[in-house]
Design an enzyme around this catalytic site. Structure first.
Site, short mmCIF file in Angstrom:
data_model
loop_
_atom_site.label_atom_id
_atom_site.label_comp_id
_atom_site.label_asym_id
_atom_site.label_seq_id
_atom_site.Cartn_x
_atom_site.Cartn_y
_atom_site.Cartn_z
N SER A 55 -6.25 -15.89 -6.06
CA SER A 55 -7.65 -15.36 -6.19
C SER A 55 -8.10 -15.23 -7.72
O SER A 55 -8.20 -16.54 -8.31
CB SER A 55 -7.78 -13.90 -5.71
OG SER A 55 -8.94 -13.50 -5.87
N ALA A 110 -16.26 -2.25 -5.27
CA ALA A 110 -17.07 -2.26 -6.05
C ALA A 110 -16.79 -3.50 -6.92
O ALA A 110 -17.82 -4.23 -7.62
CB ALA A 110 -16.64 -1.22 -7.36
N SER A 167 -0.97 -0.06 -7.26
CA SER A 167 -1.68 -1.24 -7.13
C SER A 167 -0.97 -1.85 -5.86
O SER A 167 0.35 -1.95 -5.76
CB SER A 167 -1.68 -2.10 -8.27
OG SER A 167 -2.00 -3.51 -7.78
N GLY A 168 -1.89 -2.59 -5.15
CA GLY A 168 -1.27 -3.47 -3.81
C GLY A 168 -0.99 -4.91 -4.16
O GLY A 168 -0.36 -5.80 -3.54
N ARG A 207 -2.89 2.30 -11.18
CA ARG A 207 -4.31 2.02 -11.54
C ARG A 207 -4.82 3.50 -11.55
O ARG A 207 -4.66 4.19 -10.94
CB ARG A 207 -5.17 1.41 -10.54
CG ARG A 207 -4.65 -0.34 -10.42
CD ARG A 207 -6.09 -0.98 -9.92
NE ARG A 207 -5.44 -2.27 -9.26
CZ ARG A 207 -5.22 -3.29 -10.11
NH1 ARG A 207 -5.32 -3.24 -11.37
NH2 ARG A 207 -4.72 -4.47 -9.56
P1 NG1 Z 1 -5.09 -3.51 -6.07
O1 NG1 Z 1 -4.12 -4.35 -6.92
O2 NG1 Z 1 -4.39 -2.76 -4.79
O3 NG1 Z 1 -5.81 -2.46 -6.71
C1 NG1 Z 1 -6.96 -5.19 -6.04
C2 NG1 Z 1 -8.33 -4.90 -5.88
C3 NG1 Z 1 -8.80 -4.75 -4.62
C4 NG1 Z 1 -8.41 -5.89 -3.93
C5 NG1 Z 1 -7.12 -6.63 -3.94
C6 NG1 Z 1 -7.05 -7.93 -3.36
C7 NG1 Z 1 -9.32 -3.30 -7.53
C8 NG1 Z 1 -9.22 -1.76 -7.93
N1 NG1 Z 1 -8.18 -3.53 -6.69
O4 NG1 Z 1 -6.10 -4.47 -5.41
O5 NG1 Z 1 -10.08 -4.28 -4.39
O6 NG1 Z 1 -9.71 -6.96 -4.07
O7 NG1 Z 1 -6.80 -6.65 -5.44
O8 NG1 Z 1 -7.52 -9.01 -4.19
O9 NG1 Z 1 -10.45 -3.85 -7.76
ZN ZN Z 2 -10.58 -13.55 -4.32
#
Ligand code: NG1
Ligand code: ZN
Length: 549
Positions: free
Chosen positions: A64, A371, A498-499, A505
């Site tokens: 991504s 967002a 964060s995932g 975050r």
């Molecule tokens: P994490 O890393 O869990 O914050 C980020 C984005 C998610 C989502 C995922 C998957 C933010 C704050 N977090 O997740 O919205 O898009 O990556 O791509 O934008």
């Molecule tokens: Zn993407």
């Protein structure tokens, strides 16, 4: 299972011993050179999942918005959704099994999930434009083949296009044809029919600059362009011909730095948008006459879409329930506007589109957006039938609205958030309503906000509740945040692990950019102190204009 063959092939995709990876919010993601064994094993897992669900399963190779050197893989479930949670656990176990344990883990999963190994399996595969993606997708194919699965390799696709293919194949072609032409035809037919109804809208409304993040979006938009050329003229930038993927461009860069991408010249009041590296996110923006940059993010996109849908429903006279789903990152002004001005119910879920998607399915019409610009609108089957009937039966004015709604249903990707599909919906709505980008932006004013990242030894020490808006552990952290938030006006802050990255975050918003920056910094310090920060202490934001998170 031919265990001999599995062992032999697995050795060709051997796991570096000791490497541990987690199937996160967006599948596995890390440096591309660490992923070969994961790809092979996800090929194996996709076959088991396909046998269990007796359906086609998708495997997408992409990271991504992450840097070009990274890569990743995620599985797509039968109706285009993200993989079921129990299978995410299986994915993690399988990816982390040392070579000698791999077979046992594979058999364990089959037994636990009662997989009938005699059942046929079919897997479809797509990949983004990263230099590492072709070879990695070949490793997926090796995994599929060694377990006796059939496959179709679509080659280069955007992530949402792969979701679309999976959805089409598992719904007997009712949703659309599972080919790239099928996708282009379905979307562009709906777009052209819809925009034909626009009474106004000369050229100024119909041209758009698109930053493609030097990714797959450029290729696919260029292929698709001539299908909808009467309705919209797009000018592509960062099309991959020179720049690096996601580097200083793309939706994630624009959203997090709150500034325009490099490689795109913007005149005042021109409508511009950015895709991310796999074209499942989109944000809009423009420069006003004074040269100020204005970002129109996922929240404002959801607002435009849900208000238009609501208007159409009123016109048709249908009282269908419509809901908007957001996450804690949604700007406070957007939530307020939706609830108080538009009178649309708003729900908040955990971060990650699978949570939003799931919640949105509870409504007749569910509009969900993060967002950061990842989202779509979902229409229940009952709604679709009702609208189709109305389009046949109602008198003139109502019929026109029903027809529009019918086209909009076709235009949205029901299987996943999709930058191309969202872009066409947005362009159609702006044309139909005769709205300029400034008028759209003026619906409400975003509260200034700031996102930061904090490094900690183990981010799992932070657990949250209330859709991630409150920290439960470590003790004292939420109290500290509460005290800090009280110091500022219109303020809000939260923290979560964060995932997708090994960071915590931090998000803060307040009545001024300065306050939001201060609050975010103070909360970062609290995290650093109470949640086991490592490395350098968080520094205050150096300038007011878009220091990255
Ligand atoms: P994490 O890393 O869990 O914050 C980020 C984005 C998610 C989502 C995922 C998957 C933010 C704050 N977090 O997740 O919205 O898009 O990556 O791509 O934008
Ligand atoms: Zn993407």
């Amino acid at each position: 299972m031919d265990l001999g063959a599995i062992t032999k092939y697995s050795a060709l995709h051997a796991k570096p011993s000791g490497l541990i990876l987690q199937y996160g919010t967006a599948g596995f993601r890390t440096k591309a050179e660490h992923l070969d064994h994961v790809m092979f094993r996800m090929g194996l897992l996709a076959v088991l999942r396909s046998k269990q669900t007796k359906s086609t399963i998708g495997v997408m190779v992409t990271a991504s918005h992450n840097p070009e050197e990274d890569n990743g893989v995620k599985l797509v479930d039968p109706l285009g959704e993200m993989l079921a949670p129990s299978w995410e656990e299986h994915a993690t176990c399988l990816a982390n099994a040392e070579e000698q344990d791999m077979q046992r883990v594979l058999i364990d999963i089959s037994e636990k999930e009662a997989v009938n190994l005699q059942q046929d399996a079919f897997v479809v595969i797509g990949r983004d434009t990263r230099p590492s993606s072709e070879k990695l997708s070949q490793s997926v194919i090796d995994g599929v083949t060694v377990l006796g699965g059939q496959f179709h390799d679509y080659g280069l696709l955007t992530t949402p296009q792969l979701h679309y293919m999976v959805y089409c194949r598992n719904t007997g072609g009712r949703y659309g044809k599972a080919t790239i032409e099928g996708y282009y035809q379905k979307l562009s037919k709906a777009f052209v029919e819809l925009t034909k109804q626009a009474s106004c809208g000369g050229d100024e409304y119909r041209s758009l600059k698109v930053d493609c993040a030097n990714g797959i979006g450029a290729l696919k938009l260029r292929e698709m362009e001539h299908y909808f050329s009467q309705g919209l003229s797009v000018q592509l930038f960062n099309d991959g011909s020179k720049g690096k993927l996601n580097h200083l461009c793309g939706a994630d860069f624009v959203k997090s730095h709150q500034k325009p991408p490099q490689g795109m010249e913007i005149k005042s009041n021109e409508r511009c948008c950015s895709f991310d590296g796999d074209a499942d996110r989109i944000v809009y923006y423009y420069h006003d006459a004074d040269g100020h940059f204005h970002l129109i993010d996922g929240d404002k996109i959801a607002t435009l879409i849900s208000s238009f849908l609501k208007e159409l429903l009123v016109e048709i006279g249908e009282s269908l329930n419509i809901g908007v789903v957001q996450t804690a990152y949604a700007n406070g002004s957007s939530t307020r506007y939706l609830e108080e001005v538009m009178k649309v119910p708003v729900y908040c879920t955990k971060t990650g589109v699978k949570h939003l998607h799931h919640k949105a399915q509870e409504f007749d019409i569910g509009v969900y957006f993060e967002a950061n610009g990842h989202g779509t609108a979902l229409f229940s089957t009952a709604v679709e039938m009702k609208i189709k009937q109305s389009a046949e039966q109602l008198e003139d004015k109502k019929r026109k609205a029903a027809k529009m709604l019918e086209n909009i249903i076709d235009l949205f990707n029901q299987a996943a958030g999709d930058a191309i599909s969202d872009m066409l919906v947005i362009e159609a709505i702006l044309a139909l309503k005769g709205l300029t980008v400034q008028q759209w932006d003026a619906l409400y004013t975003d509260l200034p906000n700031r996102q930061l990242k904090v490094q900690v030894a183990d981010r799992r020490v932070i657990s949250t509740t209330n859709a991630e808006r409150q920290a439960v552990t470590p003790p004292g952290l939420q109290e500290a945040i509460n005290d800090l938030v009280k110091k500022y006006k219109l303020s809000r802050a939260f923290v979560r692990p964060s995932g997708t990255e090994d960071v915590v975050r931090v998000y803060a918003e307040a009545d001024s950019q300065e306050s939001a920056d201060h609050l975010a910094h103070e909360v970062s310090l609290a995290v650093f102190q109470l949640a086991g920060g490592i490395g350098e202490r968080p520094q205050p934001a150096s300038d007011g204009e878009g220091t990255p998170h």
